[in-house]
Structures are given as structure tokens and as C-alpha cells.
Design an enzyme around this catalytic site. Sequence first.
Site, mmCIF file in Angstrom:
data_model
loop_
_atom_site.group_PDB
_atom_site.id
_atom_site.type_symbol
_atom_site.label_atom_id
_atom_site.label_comp_id
_atom_site.label_asym_id
_atom_site.label_seq_id
_atom_site.Cartn_x
_atom_site.Cartn_y
_atom_site.Cartn_z
ATOM 1 N N GLY A 254 0.828 -1.205 0.000
ATOM 2 C CA GLY A 254 0.000 0.000 0.000
ATOM 3 C C GLY A 254 0.855 1.244 0.000
ATOM 4 O O GLY A 254 1.970 1.250 -0.512
ATOM 5 N N CYS A 255 0.336 2.299 0.584
ATOM 6 C CA CYS A 255 1.023 3.589 0.626
ATOM 7 C C CYS A 255 2.410 3.444 1.241
ATOM 8 O O CYS A 255 2.553 3.013 2.374
ATOM 9 C CB CYS A 255 0.187 4.584 1.426
ATOM 10 N N PHE A 256 3.427 3.824 0.500
ATOM 11 C CA PHE A 256 4.776 3.639 1.021
ATOM 12 C C PHE A 256 5.109 4.584 2.172
ATOM 13 O O PHE A 256 5.989 4.310 2.966
ATOM 14 C CB PHE A 256 5.847 3.659 -0.060
ATOM 15 N N TRP A 257 4.407 5.704 2.309
ATOM 16 C CA TRP A 257 4.681 6.632 3.415
ATOM 17 C C TRP A 257 4.437 5.978 4.759
ATOM 18 O O TRP A 257 5.261 6.053 5.658
ATOM 19 C CB TRP A 257 3.809 7.872 3.331
ATOM 20 N N THR B 35 -4.248 5.080 3.446
ATOM 21 C CA THR B 35 -4.467 3.644 3.518
ATOM 22 C C THR B 35 -4.529 3.187 4.956
ATOM 23 O O THR B 35 -4.254 3.927 5.894
ATOM 24 C CB THR B 35 -3.322 2.874 2.829
#
Length: 167
Positions: free
Chosen positions: A13-16, A156
Site C-alpha cells: 500500500g502507501c509507502f509513506w 491507507t
Amino acid sequence: MTNETETAVLAGGCFWGMQDLIRKRPGIVTTRVGYSGGDVVNATYRHHEGHAEAIEIIFDPSTISYRDILALFFQIHDPTTKDRQGNDVGTSYRSAIFYVNDEQRQIAEDVIADVDASGLWPGKVVTEVTPAGAFWEAEPEHQDYLVNYPTATPVTSSTELGPASSQ
């Protein structure tokens, strides 16, 4: 900590959100976010078709094992949703383990079997297990995003620990 390090490449999902949660663990030396698993050369945020948003993790195996990193990985994203994490939909947000050697592949397959057997997630794990290819580092504004913008919230579910967590 030793001078020996290993590399793990994961997508969930969102890499952050993934970067923020993983970087805080003892034994994690460095992390960077980027794109992996696709065919686009020099992938960017605006042009990474086929790639997943991924995190490259450099870790000290004398402090944290690859298995422990994968255990955390399966707690911070939903590995049972294909091409989706929370409100993020598409192959960019798929669950994937990009292994760098056969030992990592075997550990990944064993951990997935353990996660499936645990019954803690609502369905079977759909996480891809594929050889690591090129990792294209994301633009500077995506690196350490939640450190640089602490009030931002990834869109996410990767900001919350999943059902396997005791935290």
C-alpha cells in the site's frame, strides 16, 4: 550492530505509512521509498505503471531478522486484499515481497503459510512473492514524508497495526 547488512524490498500500500512504521524498529539501518515490480524504466510517481509503491529496507540481521521484518509487514497492511489498501486501489498498492535470494523466498513462503494458518486475517494472503528487480527511488518529496509532514495521514490502512499486533 554489525557492519553486515541485508536488504528487504516490500510493498503493502502507501509507502509513506510503511516507511514510517518500519524505520522505527531496532536494527533498521535505512529505508527509502520507491517503485518496484514493473517494467517502466526510471519510474516516477506520475509514471510507474506496473510497479508497486515499495520500501527498500537496509537492516542489520544481527539485530532484526528478515522473518521479524515480515512479521511486522503482515501486521501493518492487509495482505488479503488484491491490488488494494484502504481507499487506495490499483496494482500500485498491491501486497508484494520482492526477495533478493532463495533464503528470503523460503522465509517469505513460510511466513505466509503461518499467517494463513493463524486465521487472524479475514481471508487468504494474496501477497506476491517474486524476485527483486530494479528499485526506482521515489522523488525526494516522498522520502521520509511523515517525518517531514507529521500531521499528514496516509490514505491507507497502513498507518494502523493489523489484527496480529499486540501493540
